[in-house]
Design a protein around this motif. Structure first.
Motif, mmCIF file in Angstrom:
data_model
loop_
_atom_site.group_PDB
_atom_site.id
_atom_site.type_symbol
_atom_site.label_atom_id
_atom_site.label_comp_id
_atom_site.label_asym_id
_atom_site.label_seq_id
_atom_site.Cartn_x
_atom_site.Cartn_y
_atom_site.Cartn_z
ATOM 1 N N CYS A 262 0.837 -1.193 0.000
ATOM 2 C CA CYS A 262 0.000 0.000 0.000
ATOM 3 C C CYS A 262 0.877 1.250 0.000
ATOM 4 N N SER A 263 0.460 2.275 -0.730
ATOM 5 C CA SER A 263 1.259 3.496 -0.853
ATOM 6 C C SER A 263 1.434 4.219 0.476
ATOM 7 N N GLU A 264 0.517 3.996 1.422
ATOM 8 C CA GLU A 264 0.627 4.653 2.726
ATOM 9 C C GLU A 264 1.661 3.981 3.625
ATOM 10 N N ALA A 265 2.196 2.853 3.177
ATOM 11 C CA ALA A 265 3.169 2.123 3.990
ATOM 12 C C ALA A 265 4.435 1.755 3.235
ATOM 13 N N ASP A 266 4.474 1.984 1.922
ATOM 14 C CA ASP A 266 5.606 1.495 1.143
ATOM 15 C C ASP A 266 6.914 2.202 1.467
ATOM 16 N N ALA A 267 6.841 3.436 1.998
ATOM 17 C CA ALA A 267 8.072 4.142 2.346
ATOM 18 C C ALA A 267 8.851 3.393 3.428
ATOM 19 N N PHE A 268 8.139 2.782 4.361
ATOM 20 C CA PHE A 268 8.801 2.040 5.436
ATOM 21 C C PHE A 268 9.452 0.765 4.896
ATOM 22 N N VAL A 269 8.806 0.153 3.921
ATOM 23 C CA VAL A 269 9.394 -1.024 3.281
ATOM 24 C C VAL A 269 10.636 -0.616 2.500
ATOM 25 N N ALA A 270 10.555 0.487 1.762
ATOM 26 C CA ALA A 270 11.706 0.959 0.992
ATOM 27 C C ALA A 270 12.873 1.303 1.909
ATOM 28 N N ALA A 271 12.566 1.974 3.032
ATOM 29 C CA ALA A 271 13.628 2.372 3.967
ATOM 30 C C ALA A 271 14.325 1.169 4.580
ATOM 31 N N SER A 272 13.614 0.027 4.656
ATOM 32 C CA SER A 272 14.221 -1.166 5.271
ATOM 33 C C SER A 272 15.335 -1.747 4.410
ATOM 34 N N PHE A 273 15.385 -1.405 3.115
ATOM 35 C CA PHE A 273 16.497 -1.814 2.257
ATOM 36 C C PHE A 273 17.635 -0.811 2.465
ATOM 37 N N SER A 274 18.265 -0.905 3.595
ATOM 38 C CA SER A 274 19.190 0.139 4.052
ATOM 39 C C SER A 274 20.416 0.306 3.163
ATOM 40 N N THR A 275 20.855 -0.758 2.502
ATOM 41 C CA THR A 275 22.077 -0.650 1.700
ATOM 42 C C THR A 275 21.812 -0.239 0.251
ATOM 43 N N MET A 276 20.559 -0.156 -0.133
ATOM 44 C CA MET A 276 20.231 0.234 -1.500
ATOM 45 C C MET A 276 20.479 1.735 -1.704
ATOM 46 N N PRO A 277 20.859 2.146 -2.910
ATOM 47 C CA PRO A 277 21.003 3.577 -3.192
ATOM 48 C C PRO A 277 19.670 4.302 -3.015
ATOM 49 N N ALA A 278 19.741 5.564 -2.642
ATOM 50 C CA ALA A 278 18.521 6.341 -2.412
ATOM 51 C C ALA A 278 17.656 6.407 -3.662
ATOM 52 N N ILE A 279 18.265 6.490 -4.827
ATOM 53 C CA ILE A 279 17.507 6.599 -6.066
ATOM 54 C C ILE A 279 16.720 5.314 -6.335
ATOM 55 N N ALA A 280 17.264 4.175 -5.941
ATOM 56 C CA ALA A 280 16.555 2.905 -6.112
ATOM 57 C C ALA A 280 15.356 2.820 -5.170
ATOM 58 N N LYS A 281 15.518 3.337 -3.943
ATOM 59 C CA LYS A 281 14.386 3.383 -3.015
ATOM 60 C C LYS A 281 13.303 4.298 -3.552
ATOM 61 N N LEU A 282 13.706 5.393 -4.164
ATOM 62 C CA LEU A 282 12.740 6.316 -4.754
ATOM 63 C C LEU A 282 11.961 5.626 -5.867
ATOM 64 N N VAL A 283 12.628 4.864 -6.694
ATOM 65 C CA VAL A 283 11.955 4.132 -7.770
ATOM 66 C C VAL A 283 10.903 3.196 -7.184
ATOM 67 N N PHE A 284 11.232 2.529 -6.107
ATOM 68 C CA PHE A 284 10.278 1.623 -5.443
ATOM 69 C C PHE A 284 9.021 2.378 -5.034
ATOM 70 N N MET A 285 9.190 3.587 -4.490
ATOM 71 C CA MET A 285 8.046 4.356 -3.976
ATOM 72 C C MET A 285 7.238 5.023 -5.077
ATOM 73 N N VAL A 286 7.847 5.286 -6.223
ATOM 74 C CA VAL A 286 7.116 5.905 -7.337
ATOM 75 C C VAL A 286 6.405 4.841 -8.175
ATOM 76 N N VAL A 287 7.063 3.726 -8.400
ATOM 77 C CA VAL A 287 6.475 2.670 -9.236
ATOM 78 C C VAL A 287 5.313 1.983 -8.529
ATOM 79 N N GLY A 288 5.472 1.652 -7.241
ATOM 80 C CA GLY A 288 4.463 0.881 -6.522
ATOM 81 C C GLY A 288 3.047 1.439 -6.600
ATOM 82 N N PRO A 289 2.833 2.734 -6.265
ATOM 83 C CA PRO A 289 1.471 3.275 -6.334
ATOM 84 C C PRO A 289 0.947 3.427 -7.762
ATOM 85 N N ALA A 290 1.848 3.372 -8.755
ATOM 86 C CA ALA A 290 1.427 3.542 -10.150
ATOM 87 C C ALA A 290 1.002 2.227 -10.784
ATOM 88 N N ILE A 291 1.766 1.169 -10.532
ATOM 89 C CA ILE A 291 1.412 -0.124 -11.105
ATOM 90 C C ILE A 291 2.063 -1.249 -10.297
#
Length: 335
Positions: A262-291
């Motif tokens: 859910c888009s209201e919770a995906d930021a916490f899931v993205a943040a849990s991938f602590s070693t991923m680059p910030a831009i990759a976490k951003l992609v996770f949060m933009v793509v998820g609510p779209a499709i």
């Protein structure tokens, strides 16, 4: 006797709702808490997985509840006719206004699908309705606040998410307005009709309950997947992705589609991938609510298969590119 038994069985099944299933799961979890505690204490890896799972869920639940309450209120008291009255007649301006209205209409992506279809049925330009479909679950205040909480001290991440998601909504609305064929939308809107379902309180309660249970289920699945992933997959894999920006972007885009958080919770899931680059976490949060997978299924059932098989893959590409470009502009290239 047989017809009566079948009738009784049908009545019993009709009374079993998602609420009953949710309560059953909660009771089962409570009963298994003590036996599972001994199992967790016996393994450090299981303890780590449990800690990650609990952390993601506990941080996200308050925003999930708040979002579903606001979503229920909108379903009860904000009608598509109200939205239509504020839209300009010019398609390009209508797309911009509809996309911007997503910032003040909190709700999850599951709720935006039937709302967008109702807007279409009432004569709202298709590009504007689809821009709202993409923007509402991605740039509303609850999502942005939850992102700020998940990434404390990183306001640039909140700004990048807003810009990437809004750009996705605008571009997809424009592309559909220019190249979309209304004949691809073949389904009629079915299911819960907020205008024909009784009192406003009933609509509010049913909409909020439905959104909460459905969103909580996807959040739980996403948190569980992340917890297992962090334990099973070697840390060296994530360390390798940290140095491979393009590959990490592709992986996180795929995870966003598969996890369907859910888009209201995906930021916490993205943040849990602590070693991923910030831009990759951003992609996770933009793509998820779209499709994602659940959205593809809902779009197929609400708009039709011809629409979904065209709209979904283009949305994935556009959302990934928008997130990547805004990430480079606002967050910078990972060092």
């Amino acid at each position: 006797m047989t017809p009566r038994r079948r009738g009784l069985t049908s009545d019993v099944r009709s009374r079993i709702t998602s609420t009953h299933i949710f309560v059953t799961v909660v009771v089962a979890a409570a009963l298994l808490a003590i036996p599972s505690a001994d199992l967790l204490n016996s393994s450090a890896r299981l303890q780590t997985a449990a800690t990650i799972f609990a952390g993601v869920v506990i941080q996200a639940i308050p925003f999930l509840v708040l979002g579903t309450v606001v979503s229920g209120a909108i379903a009860a008291w904000v009608t598509p006719a109200m939205v239509r009255r504020v839209l300009p007649a010019r398609p390009s301006l209508a797309i911009a206004v509809a996309g911007a209205s997503g910032a003040v209409m909190p709700g999850c992506e599951c709720g935006s699908v039937p709302i967008a279809r109702r807007l279409l049925d009432r004569g709202v330009p298709s590009g504007a309705a689809l821009a709202f479909l993409l923007s509402a679950p991605a740039i509303n205040p609850i999502v942005l606040v939850s992102t700020a909480v998940a990434f404390p001290g990183e306001p640039a991440m909140v700004l990048a998410r807003f810009c990437g998601s809004f750009a996705t909504a605008m571009i997809m609305g424009g592309l559909w307005s220019r190249y979309g064929d209304p004949a691809w939308i073949t389904q009629r809107l079915n299911g819960f009709d907020t205008e024909q379902s009784g009192s406003k309180r009933t609509v509010f309660a049913e909409s909020a309950r439905h959104d909460l249970l459905q969103s909580a289920a996807y959040l739980t699945f996403g948190a569980l997947f992340v917890a297992v992933l962090n334990v099973i997959v070697p840390q060296s894999f994530f360390d390798h992705l940290a140095g491979q920006v393009v590959l990490s972007i592709v992986v996180m885009a795929i995870l966003a589609v598969v996890l369907s958080v859910c888009s209201e919770a995906d930021a916490f899931v993205a943040a849990s991938f602590s070693t991923m680059p910030a831009i990759a976490k951003l992609v996770f949060m933009v793509v998820g609510p779209a499709i994602d997978l659940k959205l593809f299924a809902m779009q197929t059932g609400t708009f039709g298969r011809e629409f979904a098989i065209r709209f979904a893959p283009v949305t994935l590409v556009v959302a990934t590119l928008c997130a990547g470009f805004t990430g480079l502009l606002i967050l910078g290239w990972p060092k």
